[in-house]
Design a protein around this motif. Sequence first.
Motif: not given
Length: 381
Positions: A169-175, A177-179, A231-237, A251-253
Amino acid sequence: MVLLRATENLTSPAGTYVLRDELLLATPLPHPTEAPIQSPNPLATTPVPQTAGTTLSVVSLNSRVPVPQLYTVNSSTSDNSGSIPVSDPLESLSEPRSSIDTEGGGRVSGEGTSNSNNGGSRNGGYTPAFGEGNSSLRAVGGKKDTVKRIKPKNNIIKSNSSFISRVVTHDTLNRRLAERGPDDVFAFANVSRAFQWLDLSSTSKHDHLTKILFTRAHALCHDVNVITRSSNHIDVIIGFSTGDIMWYEPISQKYARLNKNGTINPSAVSQIRWIPGSENLFLAAHVDGSLVVYDKEKEDASFSPEGNGALPNRPSSSQIAESSLHVSKSVNSKNQKFNPVACWTLLKQPINGIAFSPDSKHLAVVSEDGTLRIIDYLKEQ
């Protein structure tokens, strides 16, 4: 190595396009436990397991997608003056077409689409949901929250599964995503045994937000659900060379595995697509010629063809031979507690690609023998 190269101009028959970015998606090295291929013969015709595939998806978080309006001719008139606009069945992608689509967190809607008064089934504008009328596919417990989507159960970063080799994961992933904003654009790409999540709205687009490396399974295809994305949910198969399928919510990993170790079908997944208008159901094309419908929230069970009782009004054997589509399990089956939801076989030919028609009523299937077949998947014929 996959190179998405940006040039100043690209001319095509449809027009001129300007490419702005250059992204390098490096092919990962084979896993140490993978057996090396000894002197591959490029001229060999012997079928071998598929281990390579690259698919790129660009996803906008904007929930509204402009869709051109379709027109249909009223069959009761003899000229074209009866042409009237009807709503495209994909126009309101954020609203499922019926209660079939509500299992596991969707909305319960009325009969038909929200635009059924504008043309309706009388003029061909209404497309029924896949499996509509089968109460076994409906959500248990009535209406559910339409905002809080159900997510997979397993944390992919903390997973100890031997199926997953490493998650970076990217070091700034949470930031980052928040932005993120409502108009941000993401990209997903599967390259060999890697699956990457990229932020195309960032200045450093080549830096993946998340990169998942799998042990011996090669990701061959994937698809993103356009009606559940936000913006807070993506379903990937994701479909793999081992036959496994992963439901991944970046988003939630979180993730979940379906057809684990080939429980339902052990052959590779060559193509995978969400059923139009559905939040839960998707179609996987396997290289053994099978088309299997899965529900992302259902558990798997060992699958045996259900026989003649699976499909009401089952056609005769001559009709089955003519249509080249054999139904091993129908969507109308009452046995819908476990996956698969439906299972069809197409002449035992490896399937290279599938695509749904714009009106969501038919399915195009391209096979290894070079044949294009059109299937009425709603009627399973």
